[in-house]
Design a protein around this motif. Structure first.
Motif, PDB file in Angstrom:
ATOM      1  N   ALA A 181       0.836  -1.209   0.000  1.00 24.20           N
ATOM      2  CA  ALA A 181       0.000   0.000   0.000  1.00 24.20           C
ATOM      3  C   ALA A 181       0.864   1.249   0.000  1.00 24.20           C
ATOM      4  O   ALA A 181       0.585   2.228  -0.716  1.00 24.20           O
ATOM      5  N   THR A 182       1.941   1.232   0.770  1.00 24.25           N
ATOM      6  CA  THR A 182       2.838   2.390   0.823  1.00 24.25           C
ATOM      7  C   THR A 182       3.551   2.586  -0.505  1.00 24.25           C
ATOM      8  O   THR A 182       3.771   3.718  -0.949  1.00 24.25           O
ATOM      9  N   VAL A 183       3.909   1.475  -1.143  1.00 25.71           N
ATOM     10  CA  VAL A 183       4.528   1.567  -2.471  1.00 25.71           C
ATOM     11  C   VAL A 183       3.596   2.283  -3.438  1.00 25.71           C
ATOM     12  O   VAL A 183       4.026   3.126  -4.236  1.00 25.71           O
ATOM     13  N   LYS A 184       2.307   1.967  -3.368  1.00 25.95           N
ATOM     14  CA  LYS A 184       1.333   2.609  -4.264  1.00 25.95           C
ATOM     15  C   LYS A 184       1.222   4.108  -3.979  1.00 25.95           C
ATOM     16  O   LYS A 184       1.080   4.911  -4.905  1.00 25.95           O
ATOM     17  N   ALA A 185       1.287   4.481  -2.711  1.00 21.32           N
ATOM     18  CA  ALA A 185       1.242   5.902  -2.372  1.00 21.32           C
ATOM     19  C   ALA A 185       2.492   6.613  -2.881  1.00 21.32           C
ATOM     20  O   ALA A 185       2.418   7.744  -3.374  1.00 21.32           O
TER      21      ALA A 185
ATOM     22  N   LEU B 196      29.065   0.657   8.319  1.00 24.16           N
ATOM     23  CA  LEU B 196      29.651   1.014   7.031  1.00 24.16           C
ATOM     24  C   LEU B 196      29.789   2.530   6.926  1.00 24.16           C
ATOM     25  O   LEU B 196      29.132   3.269   7.654  1.00 24.16           O
ATOM     26  N   GLU B 197      30.608   2.973   6.016  1.00 20.77           N
ATOM     27  CA  GLU B 197      30.802   4.413   5.815  1.00 20.77           C
ATOM     28  C   GLU B 197      29.699   4.945   4.913  1.00 20.77           C
ATOM     29  O   GLU B 197      29.864   5.103   3.708  1.00 20.77           O
ATOM     30  N   ILE B 198      28.543   5.199   5.532  1.00 24.61           N
ATOM     31  CA  ILE B 198      27.367   5.597   4.752  1.00 24.61           C
ATOM     32  C   ILE B 198      27.275   7.110   4.565  1.00 24.61           C
ATOM     33  O   ILE B 198      26.419   7.587   3.806  1.00 24.61           O
ATOM     34  N   GLY B 199      28.109   7.867   5.249  1.00 23.27           N
ATOM     35  CA  GLY B 199      28.066   9.316   5.109  1.00 23.27           C
ATOM     36  C   GLY B 199      26.716   9.868   5.509  1.00 23.27           C
ATOM     37  O   GLY B 199      26.195   9.553   6.575  1.00 23.27           O
ATOM     38  N   GLU B 200      26.128  10.676   4.634  1.00 25.57           N
ATOM     39  CA  GLU B 200      24.824  11.277   4.924  1.00 25.57           C
ATOM     40  C   GLU B 200      23.679  10.496   4.285  1.00 25.57           C
ATOM     41  O   GLU B 200      22.541  10.965   4.253  1.00 25.57           O
ATOM     42  N   LEU B 201      23.959   9.292   3.799  1.00 26.15           N
ATOM     43  CA  LEU B 201      22.934   8.484   3.141  1.00 26.15           C
ATOM     44  C   LEU B 201      22.100   7.766   4.197  1.00 26.15           C
ATOM     45  O   LEU B 201      22.436   6.667   4.645  1.00 26.15           O
ATOM     46  N   SER B 202      21.024   8.393   4.618  1.00 31.07           N
ATOM     47  CA  SER B 202      20.167   7.818   5.645  1.00 31.07           C
ATOM     48  C   SER B 202      19.017   7.059   5.009  1.00 31.07           C
ATOM     49  O   SER B 202      18.744   7.191   3.821  1.00 31.07           O
ATOM     50  N   CYS B 203      18.358   6.246   5.826  1.00 30.00           N
ATOM     51  CA  CYS B 203      17.149   5.542   5.390  1.00 30.00           C
ATOM     52  C   CYS B 203      15.980   6.109   6.175  1.00 30.00           C
ATOM     53  O   CYS B 203      16.010   6.129   7.408  1.00 30.00           O
ATOM     54  N   SER B 204      14.956   6.581   5.471  1.00 34.43           N
ATOM     55  CA  SER B 204      13.823   7.242   6.109  1.00 34.43           C
ATOM     56  C   SER B 204      12.613   6.313   6.148  1.00 34.43           C
ATOM     57  O   SER B 204      12.219   5.752   5.124  1.00 34.43           O
ATOM     58  N   GLU B 205      12.031   6.171   7.336  1.00 33.58           N
ATOM     59  CA  GLU B 205      10.826   5.354   7.432  1.00 33.58           C
ATOM     60  C   GLU B 205       9.638   6.101   6.828  1.00 33.58           C
ATOM     61  O   GLU B 205       9.483   7.301   7.023  1.00 33.58           O
ATOM     62  N   ILE B 206       8.821   5.370   6.064  1.00 33.84           N
ATOM     63  CA  ILE B 206       7.615   5.947   5.442  1.00 33.84           C
ATOM     64  C   ILE B 206       6.428   5.167   5.989  1.00 33.84           C
ATOM     65  O   ILE B 206       5.937   4.204   5.385  1.00 33.84           O
ATOM     66  N   ASN B 207       5.986   5.553   7.178  1.00 33.85           N
ATOM     67  CA  ASN B 207       4.927   4.785   7.826  1.00 33.85           C
ATOM     68  C   ASN B 207       3.810   5.648   8.388  1.00 33.85           C
ATOM     69  O   ASN B 207       2.968   5.175   9.142  1.00 33.85           O
ATOM     70  N   THR B 208       3.807   6.925   7.999  1.00 36.94           N
ATOM     71  CA  THR B 208       2.731   7.829   8.434  1.00 36.94           C
ATOM     72  C   THR B 208       2.329   8.713   7.258  1.00 36.94           C
ATOM     73  O   THR B 208       3.106   8.906   6.302  1.00 36.94           O
ATOM     74  N   ALA B 209       1.126   9.261   7.334  1.00 34.87           N
ATOM     75  CA  ALA B 209       0.674  10.177   6.301  1.00 34.87           C
ATOM     76  C   ALA B 209       1.564  11.419   6.257  1.00 34.87           C
ATOM     77  O   ALA B 209       1.857  11.949   5.181  1.00 34.87           O
ATOM     78  N   GLU B 210       2.030  11.850   7.427  1.00 39.30           N
ATOM     79  CA  GLU B 210       2.895  13.027   7.469  1.00 39.30           C
ATOM     80  C   GLU B 210       4.201  12.777   6.702  1.00 39.30           C
ATOM     81  O   GLU B 210       4.671  13.647   5.979  1.00 39.30           O
ATOM     82  N   ALA B 211       4.772  11.564   6.879  1.00 44.21           N
ATOM     83  CA  ALA B 211       6.017  11.248   6.168  1.00 44.21           C
ATOM     84  C   ALA B 211       5.805  11.286   4.661  1.00 44.21           C
ATOM     85  O   ALA B 211       6.650  11.813   3.910  1.00 44.21           O
ATOM     86  N   LEU B 212       4.679  10.767   4.205  1.00 45.14           N
ATOM     87  CA  LEU B 212       4.373  10.797   2.774  1.00 45.14           C
ATOM     88  C   LEU B 212       4.125  12.223   2.297  1.00 45.14           C
ATOM     89  O   LEU B 212       4.584  12.628   1.221  1.00 45.14           O
ATOM     90  N   ASN B 213       3.405  12.986   3.089  1.00 42.18           N
ATOM     91  CA  ASN B 213       3.087  14.367   2.695  1.00 42.18           C
ATOM     92  C   ASN B 213       4.340  15.226   2.543  1.00 42.18           C
ATOM     93  O   ASN B 213       4.360  16.153   1.732  1.00 42.18           O
ATOM     94  N   ASN B 214       5.372  14.880   3.312  1.00 39.40           N
ATOM     95  CA  ASN B 214       6.590  15.697   3.315  1.00 39.40           C
ATOM     96  C   ASN B 214       7.569  15.330   2.203  1.00 39.40           C
ATOM     97  O   ASN B 214       8.602  15.988   2.070  1.00 39.40           O
ATOM     98  N   LEU B 215       7.267  14.303   1.434  1.00 43.17           N
ATOM     99  CA  LEU B 215       8.184  13.911   0.351  1.00 43.17           C
ATOM    100  C   LEU B 215       8.086  14.888  -0.806  1.00 43.17           C
ATOM    101  O   LEU B 215       7.028  15.417  -1.098  1.00 43.17           O
TER     102      LEU B 215
END
Length: 317
Positions: free
Chosen positions: A72-76, A298-317
């Motif tokens: 469902a999140t993929v579809k959003a 690992l040396e990921i630098g500023e490459l973070s992983c963001s959780e997308i589990n709320t409407a607010e997170a989706l709205n802010n993309l």
């Protein structure tokens, strides 16, 4: 233009009421739940939002709920023009990843997850009966290196190192009594925590061989296509390129360790070698994988992983 990698959560990420706000805000999400319910024959939205934690934690329930929420999140995300260029999933999360990569059709992934969850739940109940009603399970060991945890597991009967989560977090699978012994030994060895997880069985260990045998028969006639985008395997810790290999790994997945730290490294190497901008998202309930990425060593630098589990997170993309 940025490229995207999706990291899909696994069993244990479920929580009562999960992602209700997302499905209410995005019609694409609610439609996925309706379509899942039609195929599965049960109301997955009601399960996600009204079931208590105990009911939701059953393998036959949690696996479908998490899969439905992830797709469902993929579809959003698709509605916002965001589609993945690489995917990997943690344990159960491999199945929404297979859908996102074009390996399994929507109908097939729901049917396969339904079979997988039912088979695993049945086997877990059988194991509990064989151990005087003591339910098998999994324990997250925090603060010890994986080699040390493997050594401790080897001293215990029916205990196995199942998930390689991070340099300082390894998950054990085993019988109730075996895990109790292993937890005590891990704490004696200096582990900060040894936490029993909210899952229904000893996943990713030889104790699930009966489930693997039955699951192999259940998916014999299911078509697994070659992935259309980069897809990584828990079983090998590497990129998987053929449908035949992926189908074989789907069975081995039940009895072999999740090589998550290996997958993270391969993904990061691919990103660095591409020379392009990437963004990592965790679509679905919880934020476990975002946390593991931050602590992957690992040396990921500023490459973070963001959780997308709320409407607010989706709205802010």
């Amino acid at each position: 233009m940025a490229k995207y990698a999706f990291l899909f959560p696994g069993q244990g990420a479920q929580a009562p009421g999960m992602m209700k706000d997302v499905c209410e805000a995005y019609p694409e999400c609610k439609k996925v739940l309706d379509d899942v319910s039609a195929i599965w024959g049960k109301d997955v939205a009601k399960l996600m939002w009204e079931a208590d934690a105990a009911e939701l934690s059953r393998s036959d329930n949690s696996q479908m709920a998490i899969t439905a929420a992830s797709i469902a999140t993929v579809k959003a995300l698709e509605a916002k023009g965001i589609t993945p260029d690489a995917v990997m999933g943690f344990s159960l999360g491999e199945f929404p990843a297979l859908y996102a990569a074009g390996v399994l059709s929507f109908e097939d992934v729901i049917k396969v997850v339904a079979k997988r969850g039912a088979i695993m739940q049945k086997v877990c109940e059988q194991i509990a009966q064989e151990n005087e009603g003591h339910a098998p399970g999994m324990t997250a060991v925090i603060g010890l290196g994986p080699d040390q945890v493997k050594e401790i597991a080897g001293k215990c009967e029916n205990v196995y190192a199942a998930n390689m989560n991070s340099p300082v977090q390894t998950v054990l699978s085993g019988t109730f009594d075996g895990l109790t012994q292993a937890e005590a030994l891990c704490k004696e060895a200096g582990a900060r925590r040894a936490l029993r997880l909210a899952v229904a069985g000893p996943f990713h260990s030889p104790l699930m061989q009966r489930a693997a045998d039955e699951f192999e028969k259940a998916i014999a006639d299911v078509t697994f296509n070659d992935p259309k985008i980069a897809l990584f395997s828990n079983v090998t810790g590497k990129q998987a390129t053929s449908g035949a290999e992926i189908k074989k790994n789907a069975v081995l997945h039940l009895i072999q360790s999740v090589l998550w730290t290996d997958e993270e490294k391969v993904l990061l190497d691919m990103i660095k070698s591409s020379g392009e901008e990437w963004k990592l998202y965790e679509p679905g309930p919880g934020k476990v994988l975002s946390g593991l990425w931050a602590k992957c060593g690992l040396e990921i630098g500023e490459l973070s992983c963001s959780e997308i589990n709320t409407a607010e997170a989706l709205n802010n993309l």
